[in-house]
Design a protein around this motif. Structure first.
Motif, PDB file in Angstrom:
ATOM      1  N   GLY A 151       7.981  -7.498  -9.457  1.00  0.00           N
ATOM      2  CA  GLY A 151       8.728  -6.469 -10.228  1.00  0.00           C
ATOM      3  C   GLY A 151       8.110  -5.108  -9.840  1.00  0.00           C
ATOM      4  N   PRO A 152       9.099  -3.854 -10.064  1.00  0.00           N
ATOM      5  CA  PRO A 152       9.061  -2.839  -9.764  1.00  0.00           C
ATOM      6  C   PRO A 152       7.756  -1.948 -10.553  1.00  0.00           C
ATOM      7  CG  PRO A 152      11.083  -2.819 -10.646  1.00  0.00           C
ATOM      8  CD  PRO A 152      10.540  -4.414 -10.422  1.00  0.00           C
ATOM      9  N   GLN A 153       7.818  -2.669 -11.893  1.00  0.00           N
ATOM     10  CA  GLN A 153       6.848  -2.030 -12.830  1.00  0.00           C
ATOM     11  C   GLN A 153       5.329  -2.276 -12.604  1.00  0.00           C
ATOM     12  OE1 GLN A 153       8.425  -4.810 -13.318  1.00  0.00           O
ATOM     13  NE2 GLN A 153       7.689  -6.294 -14.908  1.00  0.00           N
ATOM     14  N   TYR A 154       4.889  -3.179 -11.633  1.00  0.00           N
ATOM     15  CA  TYR A 154       3.740  -3.437 -11.328  1.00  0.00           C
ATOM     16  C   TYR A 154       3.332  -2.882  -9.847  1.00  0.00           C
ATOM     17  CZ  TYR A 154       3.613  -5.918 -15.576  1.00  0.00           C
ATOM     18  OH  TYR A 154       3.812  -6.343 -17.025  1.00  0.00           O
ATOM     19  N   PHE A 155       4.424  -2.559  -9.212  1.00  0.00           N
ATOM     20  CA  PHE A 155       4.352  -2.374  -7.644  1.00  0.00           C
ATOM     21  C   PHE A 155       4.284  -0.716  -7.669  1.00  0.00           C
ATOM     22  CE2 PHE A 155       6.399  -1.176  -3.649  1.00  0.00           C
ATOM     23  CZ  PHE A 155       5.617  -1.923  -2.695  1.00  0.00           C
ATOM     24  N   MET A 156       3.079  -0.321  -7.408  1.00  0.00           N
ATOM     25  CA  MET A 156       2.669   1.203  -7.240  1.00  0.00           C
ATOM     26  C   MET A 156       2.253   1.555  -5.985  1.00  0.00           C
ATOM     27  SD  MET A 156       0.496   1.101 -10.990  1.00  0.00           S
ATOM     28  CE  MET A 156       0.984   2.672 -11.384  1.00  0.00           C
ATOM     29  N   ALA A 157       2.369   2.934  -5.863  1.00  0.00           N
ATOM     30  CA  ALA A 157       1.919   3.486  -4.417  1.00  0.00           C
ATOM     31  C   ALA A 157       1.352   5.016  -4.593  1.00  0.00           C
ATOM     32  CB  ALA A 157       3.275   3.758  -3.834  1.00  0.00           C
ATOM     33  N   ARG A 158       0.623   5.163  -3.695  1.00  0.00           N
ATOM     34  CA  ARG A 158      -0.215   6.551  -3.911  1.00  0.00           C
ATOM     35  C   ARG A 158       0.146   7.192  -2.437  1.00  0.00           C
ATOM     36  NH1 ARG A 158      -6.287   8.566  -4.512  1.00  0.00           N
ATOM     37  NH2 ARG A 158      -5.867  10.731  -3.504  1.00  0.00           N
ATOM     38  N   ARG A 159       0.842   8.538  -2.641  1.00  0.00           N
ATOM     39  CA  ARG A 159       0.905   9.243  -1.362  1.00  0.00           C
ATOM     40  C   ARG A 159      -0.328   9.795  -0.759  1.00  0.00           C
ATOM     41  NH1 ARG A 159       5.769  13.256  -2.868  1.00  0.00           N
ATOM     42  NH2 ARG A 159       4.231  13.144  -4.749  1.00  0.00           N
ATOM     43  N   MET A 160      -0.627   9.842   0.535  1.00  0.00           N
ATOM     44  CA  MET A 160      -1.718  10.303   1.161  1.00  0.00           C
ATOM     45  C   MET A 160      -1.532  11.647   1.800  1.00  0.00           C
ATOM     46  SD  MET A 160      -3.722   7.902  -0.137  1.00  0.00           S
ATOM     47  CE  MET A 160      -5.158   8.215   0.639  1.00  0.00           C
ATOM     48  N   ALA A 161      -2.421  12.473   2.377  1.00  0.00           N
ATOM     49  CA  ALA A 161      -2.217  13.595   2.782  1.00  0.00           C
ATOM     50  C   ALA A 161      -1.040  13.431   3.949  1.00  0.00           C
ATOM     51  CB  ALA A 161      -3.470  14.195   3.379  1.00  0.00           C
TER      52      ALA A 161
END
Length: 180
Positions: A151-161
């Motif tokens: 599910g989308p509530q646990y699917f997380m992302a971090r943008r890098m440079a």
């Protein structure tokens, strides 16, 4: 504590770290004697044999006695079919070393390595109350959708440079995640 890349001599210790760290989950396979082996313990072995394996992102935390006390790995992931992301996990720390900064040190090290190697995006499945401290937020806010069945509530992302706004679409982990 020292954070360094995994070596061939660390493989058994890494498996033991994940077996201990995730022992309470109840998920896993029998190891022949009736006990349960957490999927995270065997997942790293399967990832190591996969084409998505990236040795630069398999890091161990070693204590002053040389014992491996934690491990994190990130493998090649795809967004919209393009190899523009890393899938982070599992991250495990021996139970008697948890809540002492080992996991945070591993997380900062793997994110630093990803940024230094110009990876645009790192994704993970994790608790939405914990991972924002490392710069993670909902992946869907970036136009990156989770693979099923997560599910989308646990699917997380971090943008890098090296992030580009054109990175959009469904995320796909390295193949061994499909067997979970």
């Amino acid at each position: 504590m020292l954070i360094r890349r995994e070596t061939p001599a660390d493989v058994d210790a890494i498996r033991a770290v994940h077996a201990a760290a995730f022992a309470k989950t109840g998920d896993g396979n029998s190891d022949g004697d009736g006990s349960r082996v957490p999927v995270e313990a065997t997942l790293v072995d399967a990832l190591r044999a996969d084409e998505g394996w990236l040795p630069a992102y398999s890091l161990v935390a070693v204590d002053s006695d040389g014992q491996v006390v934690g491990h994190v790995v990130a493998t090649r992931g795809l967004v919209g079919g393009e190899p523009v992301a890393l899938g982070l996990g599992p991250l495990g720390v021996l139970p008697d070393r948890q809540r002492r900064g080992v996991g945070s040190a591993l997380m900062h090290a793997v994110l630093g390595a990803a940024d230094a190697r110009d990876e645009p995006l790192v994704v993970l499945l994790g608790h939405p109350d914990y991972y924002p401290r490392f710069g993670f937020g909902p992946a869907v806010d970036l136009g990156v959708t989770p693979p099923q069945p997560w599910g989308p509530q646990y699917f997380m992302a971090r943008r890098m440079a090296a992030w580009r706004d054109s990175i959009r679409g469904e995320f796909r982990y390295a193949r061994p995640f499909d067997d979970l």
